[in-house]
Scaffold this active site. Structure first.
Site, PDB file in Angstrom:
ATOM      1  N   SER A 119       1.417   6.507   3.012  1.00 28.73           N
ATOM      2  CA  SER A 119       2.146   7.483   3.818  1.00 28.73           C
ATOM      3  C   SER A 119       3.351   8.052   3.084  1.00 28.73           C
ATOM      4  O   SER A 119       3.996   7.365   2.290  1.00 28.73           O
ATOM      5  CB  SER A 119       2.631   6.836   5.112  1.00 28.73           C
ATOM      6  OG  SER A 119       1.547   6.479   5.912  1.00 28.73           O
ATOM      7  N   GLN A 148       0.831  -1.200   0.000  1.00 29.36           N
ATOM      8  CA  GLN A 148       0.000   0.000   0.000  1.00 29.36           C
ATOM      9  C   GLN A 148       0.867   1.251   0.000  1.00 29.36           C
ATOM     10  O   GLN A 148       1.689   1.433   0.897  1.00 29.36           O
ATOM     11  CB  GLN A 148      -0.867  -0.037   1.263  1.00 29.36           C
ATOM     12  CG  GLN A 148      -1.537   1.273   1.601  1.00 29.36           C
ATOM     13  CD  GLN A 148      -2.182   1.240   2.983  1.00 29.36           C
ATOM     14  OE1 GLN A 148      -3.347   0.903   3.112  1.00 29.36           O
ATOM     15  NE2 GLN A 148      -1.435   1.589   4.009  1.00 29.36           N
ATOM     16  N   GLY A 149       0.714   2.095  -1.015  1.00 27.27           N
ATOM     17  CA  GLY A 149       1.504   3.322  -1.067  1.00 27.27           C
ATOM     18  C   GLY A 149       0.695   4.518  -0.610  1.00 27.27           C
ATOM     19  O   GLY A 149       0.108   5.240  -1.434  1.00 27.27           O
ATOM     20  N   GLU A 209     -11.035  -1.705   6.512  1.00 26.84           N
ATOM     21  CA  GLU A 209      -9.871  -2.184   7.235  1.00 26.84           C
ATOM     22  C   GLU A 209     -10.120  -2.173   8.747  1.00 26.84           C
ATOM     23  O   GLU A 209      -9.779  -3.102   9.445  1.00 26.84           O
ATOM     24  CB  GLU A 209      -8.681  -1.278   6.887  1.00 26.84           C
ATOM     25  CG  GLU A 209      -7.342  -1.770   7.395  1.00 26.84           C
ATOM     26  CD  GLU A 209      -6.227  -0.768   7.100  1.00 26.84           C
ATOM     27  OE1 GLU A 209      -5.077  -1.154   7.195  1.00 26.84           O
ATOM     28  OE2 GLU A 209      -6.513   0.400   6.778  1.00 26.84           O
ATOM     29  N   GLU A 222      -5.446   8.313  17.523  1.00 26.29           N
ATOM     30  CA  GLU A 222      -5.862   9.717  17.644  1.00 26.29           C
ATOM     31  C   GLU A 222      -6.807  10.075  16.502  1.00 26.29           C
ATOM     32  O   GLU A 222      -7.813  10.764  16.705  1.00 26.29           O
ATOM     33  CB  GLU A 222      -4.635  10.645  17.629  1.00 26.29           C
ATOM     34  CG  GLU A 222      -3.806  10.607  18.906  1.00 26.29           C
ATOM     35  CD  GLU A 222      -2.931   9.351  19.033  1.00 26.29           C
ATOM     36  OE1 GLU A 222      -2.729   8.652  18.024  1.00 26.29           O
ATOM     37  OE2 GLU A 222      -2.459   9.067  20.150  1.00 26.29           O
TER      38      GLU A 222
END
Lengths: 378, 395
Positions: free
Chosen positions: B129, B126-127, B244, B378
């Site tokens: 961040s 998964q690209g 997810e 958070e």
């Protein structure tokens, strides 16, 4: 697995919600409370709410622990003083378990209220009472003091658990507090609920007063389970109100030119309270469902539900006071009333750590956990 | 209200239990039990076994070639799976790339990619961040410029789990720098063998190298590999993030781990220590609460009620509980945690307890990731505050 309420249970919930809203509208003062609750009790009988948890075969509504969960949650949210838990869930549960059909019927129609006095200050395990009973020629002689008895009716019929000398199982006795050797003290608990202590000093009882048939352990185990679920629901009702009041306050109270609920730190704390409330609700529903089906894990789940209700209730109470600030410290504000309800419940039925120490670490919450233990690799 | 699952559902559960018991290699189970690192071959070999029964892409509907399980069957599968010493399957293909292609991709993309994901042929990463776009993902800068039939990608991704093993990456790229940051993002499927891609491993605090940096230097990606519409990538990514989170309670796995801990503690005599016992007893109740929150959501989903953003609570509590369990294992093994499996002075004396102790510290450190990835806790609390509690900055 299905957690949706039946039509009957749903209707019961709606009726109780109306009752709770009406009760919350009243300003309850401790000096107005009548310790015998007669008028309110007659109303509950009329509405059919005294039959809720008992099986249809015994003349009840057949809603079991789910029914008493629903009733007690709303009573907690209403800060109601009516001793439903001690008379119906505890005393009624003992009468049902001991096969006392006639007395149960008289309890359900409101004619002959009976309460239960299961705590005597020596810990919270109703299977190990400190009050003692010794066989005499004509019956039994009781010694000991029961404390924090709720809902002692006029005339004073009360069910008492006692350790019977020479027997491995405790005994269950139906006593009349007007009898010789028995002294009753009346007082108010910190949340304003009227309570009584019952002191037995060489109190002689006829044999007929003993109502268990050598099955007191099984009866008390079931009653302990159902009482914990109902008491957890009572906590949940109070906790829900604490949460709602605090959320509403955070959305209106302004400081530094903005609502305090705009501060991320307050937001996150409110989110954690919301999660805790949901944890308690989920576990209590599961415990009530398990108890109503007499599932083998029901007793463990009842303890867990009770423990979680205290964690969630304490957290919501402490945070409700903190977030309300000094206003939350005032006796006048409802926050303190709900908080004290939970604190009093905690010491009526036992703090979380007491119950944690008795939790079975081998019992799992879901029926698949047994299979988890089957997976072994060398 | 009803406690049990239907007979048909229970039969399915038994079927899953048998399949896993019959097919899980003992050597792999031992690795999972003792927290040993798994190789690419470990994952792929096991996922092949699952794929042979069409249970790799477990959540897929029949229309996508999946098993088409009901929500209850899916739940029971996860319970059985987590209860066994099975490696957690790699999620990027089956839980993210697959669903997003199925939902938003072209017919040609579905035909090309879905069977290969379902059958465990391609390994995905998964690209998302970037160095300056973590929780604030919309700040991402990796650019894709249209040039004829291709996009030309330049920039850098980071914290890319298993990029060094991957055949494919689904990648969020910026195709437009005007307007709101969220509106210029697109989703590209990138062949990791394309020229101009460089993968550099990042060693993490637990000594592992599952994270990577991925650099893109004029990487040409055929425009056919754009998923859905240009500029809609943010919306697509959000729709799979919710997916997810629902699978991230990890309750079944945590239940198994609590059972193992209790058993190991019992064997070591630690249950006689009231303070240690108290830790386990607390976690036991916390985990039950998580399990029944999940079952309540499942029951609501069965009644047609979409829990929406509420599922964030499962991610928050699931990650906190899994982390707390790893901390209790540290407490159980104490000083024995300081000897790692690789530099044990005396490998001959190793027992099962030694093996568990040797991986306790790396596991504890590794699981810090649970409250950071997939939307940090958070971020999850922010979602709940805004969308469930109705708290948001005043406009």
């Amino acid at each position: 697995m299905d957690f949706t309420l039946s039509f009957e249970a749903d209707e019961l919930g709606k009726a109780l919600a109306r009752y709770a809203a009406e009760q919350r509208g009243r300003d309850r003062r401790r000096d107005e409370a009548s310790a015998d609750h007669n008028a309110e009790w007659a109303r509950f009988a009329e509405l059919g709410w005294l039959t809720v948890p008992f099986p249809e075969s015994a003349g009840g509504s057949g809603l079991g622990a789910i029914g008493s969960m629903i009733v007690c949650e709303h009573l907690g949210s209403a800060l109601a003083h009516i001793p439903y838990l001690s008379r119906i869930v505890a005393a009624g549960g003992i009468l049902a378990g001991a096969g006392e059909g006639d007395r149960l019927a008289a309890l359900m129609d409101g004619r002959s209220p009976i309460t239960a006095a299961l705590q005597d200050g020596g810990g919270y395990d109703v299977l190990a009472p400190q009050t003692s009973a010794v066989r005499t020629a004509s019956g039994y002689r009781l010694n000991g003091t029961k404390i924090h008895v709720l809902g002692l009716p006029t005339g004073g019929a009360v069910l008492v658990n006692a350790a019977v000398a020479g027997e491995t199982e405790p005994g269950l006795f139906l006593i009349d507090t007007g009898g010789p050797g028995i002294a009753v003290g009346s007082y108010f608990l910190p949340d304003g609920r009227p309570a009584a202590s019952i002191r037995c000093l060489d109190a002689d009882l006829p044999s007929a007063c003993r109502i268990d048939r050598g099955n007191a352990r099984a009866v008390l185990e079931t009653v302990q389970r159902d009482v914990l679920v109902a008491a957890a629901a009572d906590n949940l009702g109070a906790t829900q109100l604490l949460y709602e009041m605090t959320l509403a306050y955070a959305k209106t109270r302004r400081q530094f030119g903005r609502r305090i609920g705009d501060f991320q730190h307050i937001q996150f704390r409110l989110v954690d309270l919301w999660v805790k409330l949901d944890e308690a609700r989920s576990l209590i529903k599961a415990a009530a469902l398990a108890a109503s089906e007499d599932h083998p894990q029901a007793a463990e789940l009842a303890k867990q539900a009770w423990i979680q209700s205290l964690w969630s209730g304490r957290a919501c109470g402490e945070e409700a006071v903190q977030i309300h600030g000094a206003v939350g410290m005032t006796d006048e504000h409802r926050v303190g009333s709900f908080f004290k309800r939970i604190l009093v419940n905690e010491f009526l039925f036992g703090p979380a750590d007491d119950h944690l120490a008795r939790c079975d670490l081998r019992a799992a919450s879901d029926d698949d956990a047994a299979s988890a233990h089957l997976t072994r690799t060398g | 209200m009803r406690w049990s699952f239907s007979e048909r559902e229970q039969a399915f559960r038994i079927e899953v239990r048998r399949f896993l018991a019959d097919n899980l290699p003992a050597s792999l189970a031992r690795k999972v039990r003792f927290g040993r690192r798994l190789t690419r071959d470990d994952y792929v070999g096991w996922q092949d076994i699952l794929a042979s029964r069409n249970w790799y892409a477990i959540g897929w509907p029949e229309a996508a070639g999946g098993p088409g399980l009901t929500p209850n069957e899916r739940y029971l599968f996860e319970r059985e799976y987590g209860a066994r010493l099975c490696p957690k399957p790699c999620q990027f293909g089956i839980a993210m790339a697959g669903p997003v292609i199925f939902k938003f991709g072209t017919q040609q993309q579905k035909e090309r990619f879905l069977p290969r994901i379902r059958n465990n042929i391609d390994f995905w990463c998964q690209g998302y961040s970037e160095p300056n776009a973590g929780s604030d993902l919309a700040a991402l800068k990796t650019s894709a410029r249209r040039d004829g039939q291709d996009y030309v990608v330049n920039g850098q991704k980071i914290w890319t789990t298993w990029a060094h093993w991957a055949d494919w990456m689904f990648c969020l790229v910026r195709t437009d720098t005007t307007g709101k940051p969220q509106s210029g993002i697109s989703l590209l499927l990138i062949d990791m063998r394309s020229s101009g891609i460089e993968v550099r491993p990042i060693r993490t605090i637990d000594g592992d190298t599952e994270f990577n940096e991925v650099f893109f230097d004029d990487v040409r990606v055929p425009a056919d590999n754009l998923v859905g519409e240009e500029g809609q990538g943010w919306r697509y990514a959000k729709s799979i993030l919710e997916h997810e989170r629902f699978s991230m309670s990890e309750s079944a796995r945590s239940r198994r781990i609590l059972g193992e801990l209790t058993e190991d503690a019992d064997r070591a005599g630690a249950l006689a220590d009231p303070l240690f016992r108290h830790k386990l007893a607390r976690l036991n109740v916390e985990l039950s609460a998580l399990e029944f929150m999940e079952l309540n959501l499942l029951s609501r989903a069965n009644a047609g009620d979409d829990p929406g953003p509420e599922v964030s609570k499962l991610k928050i509590r699931g990650s906190e509980i899994a982390q707390a369990l790893s901390a209790i294992r540290l407490a159980l093994h104490g000083a024995a945690c300081l000897v790692s499996g690789d530099d044990d002075p005396d490998p001959q004396r190793r027992t099962a307890a030694d093996s568990a102790a040797a991986t306790a510290l790396p596991t504890y450190l590794n699981l810090r990731k649970l409250s950071i990835w997939a939307g940090s806790n958070e971020i999850q609390r922010g979602i709940l505050a805004k969308h469930v509690l109705g708290l948001g900055a005043e406009r």
